[in-house]
Design a protein around this motif. Structure first.
Motif, short mmCIF file in Angstrom:
data_model
loop_
_atom_site.label_atom_id
_atom_site.label_comp_id
_atom_site.label_asym_id
_atom_site.label_seq_id
_atom_site.Cartn_x
_atom_site.Cartn_y
_atom_site.Cartn_z
N VAL A 144 0.86 -1.18 0.00
CA VAL A 144 0.00 0.00 0.00
C VAL A 144 0.89 1.23 0.00
CG1 VAL A 144 -1.77 1.30 1.24
CG2 VAL A 144 -1.80 -1.20 1.30
N ASP A 145 0.65 2.13 -0.94
CA ASP A 145 1.39 3.39 -1.02
C ASP A 145 0.38 4.52 -1.03
OD1 ASP A 145 2.86 5.66 -1.67
OD2 ASP A 145 4.15 4.61 -3.10
N THR A 146 0.10 5.09 0.16
CA THR A 146 -0.91 6.14 0.24
C THR A 146 -0.41 7.46 -0.33
OG1 THR A 146 -0.18 6.61 2.51
CG2 THR A 146 -2.06 5.13 2.24
N THR A 147 0.91 7.61 -0.47
CA THR A 147 1.46 8.83 -1.09
C THR A 147 1.13 8.84 -2.58
OG1 THR A 147 3.26 8.89 0.51
CG2 THR A 147 3.54 10.18 -1.50
N ARG A 148 1.29 7.70 -3.21
CA ARG A 148 0.99 7.58 -4.64
C ARG A 148 -0.41 7.05 -4.89
NH1 ARG A 148 6.55 4.95 -7.16
NH2 ARG A 148 7.96 6.63 -6.52
N ASN A 149 -1.13 6.74 -3.83
CA ASN A 149 -2.48 6.18 -3.95
C ASN A 149 -2.48 4.91 -4.79
OD1 ASN A 149 -3.89 8.15 -2.39
ND2 ASN A 149 -3.63 9.57 -4.09
N GLN A 150 -1.57 4.00 -4.45
CA GLN A 150 -1.47 2.73 -5.15
C GLN A 150 -1.64 1.58 -4.18
OE1 GLN A 150 2.33 2.73 -7.15
NE2 GLN A 150 1.47 3.61 -9.02
N PRO A 169 -12.84 9.06 -2.27
CA PRO A 169 -13.45 8.14 -1.31
C PRO A 169 -12.71 6.81 -1.21
CG PRO A 169 -15.13 9.20 -2.63
CD PRO A 169 -13.81 9.53 -3.25
N MET A 170 -12.27 6.27 -2.36
CA MET A 170 -11.54 5.01 -2.32
C MET A 170 -10.14 5.20 -1.75
SD MET A 170 -13.38 2.46 -3.01
CE MET A 170 -12.19 1.18 -3.32
N GLN A 171 -9.61 6.39 -1.90
CA GLN A 171 -8.31 6.67 -1.28
C GLN A 171 -8.42 6.61 0.24
OE1 GLN A 171 -7.24 10.46 -2.98
NE2 GLN A 171 -6.74 9.57 -4.99
N GLU A 172 -9.59 6.99 0.77
CA GLU A 172 -9.80 6.88 2.21
C GLU A 172 -9.82 5.42 2.64
OE1 GLU A 172 -9.80 9.43 4.39
OE2 GLU A 172 -9.21 10.57 2.61
N PHE A 173 -10.47 4.58 1.84
CA PHE A 173 -10.47 3.15 2.13
C PHE A 173 -9.05 2.58 2.05
CE2 PHE A 173 -11.01 -1.28 0.43
CZ PHE A 173 -11.42 -1.85 1.63
#
Length: 201
Positions: A144-150, A169-173
């Motif tokens: 999971v890479d929340t910086t790149r949203n991957q 919204p999916m980035q929050e998930f």
């Protein structure tokens, strides 16, 4: 049920789906058991087509869209038996709806199962039918890479996939996920169709 039933190749091009999704979280419940993305509509489109030919034995229907492109659609026998019979020359209207949701599977949860159903009427000047499928899969998150949203995960075919999550919204998930999580995804496809006009028999 064949996926092409819901989105024949060229018709699907005109029914492009923009993925959006909502996310919900429940306070006081364990991360693994309840983190989820709420079911949301990610496609809701209409189309019209003309039936060029029908192979009733094989369950194959050849459709021509407004642009003149041809697509073959296969309907499984158990589904076909519940739907109105189509004939060459029929003009049909289609509505295709797709939803998607995801939930982190709790440890020891049984594997999700895909299902499908159909219903319809065969009488009257405008027979109509509806087909619904729920494609359920469990994937394993490996990165999971929340910086790149991957998110990186392994699908049921043991193929590693990398997905760029573009919707907020999916980035929050995405922020609730961690490597090792198993996630159950459900894609619901619903197609309703009606015979708009029929050649005299």
């Amino acid at each position: 049920m064949n996926v092409k039933l819901f989105a024949p190749r060229r018709i699907a091009a005109a029914l492009a789906i923009t993925i959006t999704a909502g996310a919900t979280s429940l306070c006081g419940v364990s991360h693994s058991a309840m983190a989820q993305a709420a079911p949301v509509i990610v496609g809701n489109q209409t189309a019209t087509a003309t039936v060029e030919s029908v192979d009733h034995e094989a369950g194959m229907v050849l459709l021509r869209d407004k642009a003149g492109n041809l697509d073959t659609v296969r309907v499984d026998p158990d589904v076909r038996a519940k739907l109105p019979t189509l004939h060459a020359g029929d003009k049909i209207g289609l509505r295709i709806v797709r939803t998607i949701d995801a939930v982190i599977a709790p440890p020891g949860a049984p594997m999700p199962e895909s299902t499908e159903s159909a219903a319809g009427t065969r009488t009257g000047p405008h027979p109509h039918g509806m087909m619904v499928s729920f494609k359920r899969e469990r994937v394993k998150v490996t990165g999971v890479d929340t910086t790149r949203n991957q998110v990186v995960f392994v699908d049921p075919d043991d193929i590693t996939r990398v997905v760029l999550v573009r919707q907020k919204p999916m980035q929050e998930f995405l922020k609730t996920l961690k490597p090792g999580d198993e996630v159950d995804t459900t894609v619901m496809d619903a197609v309703s169709f009606s015979v708009l006009s029929r050649l005299p028999s």
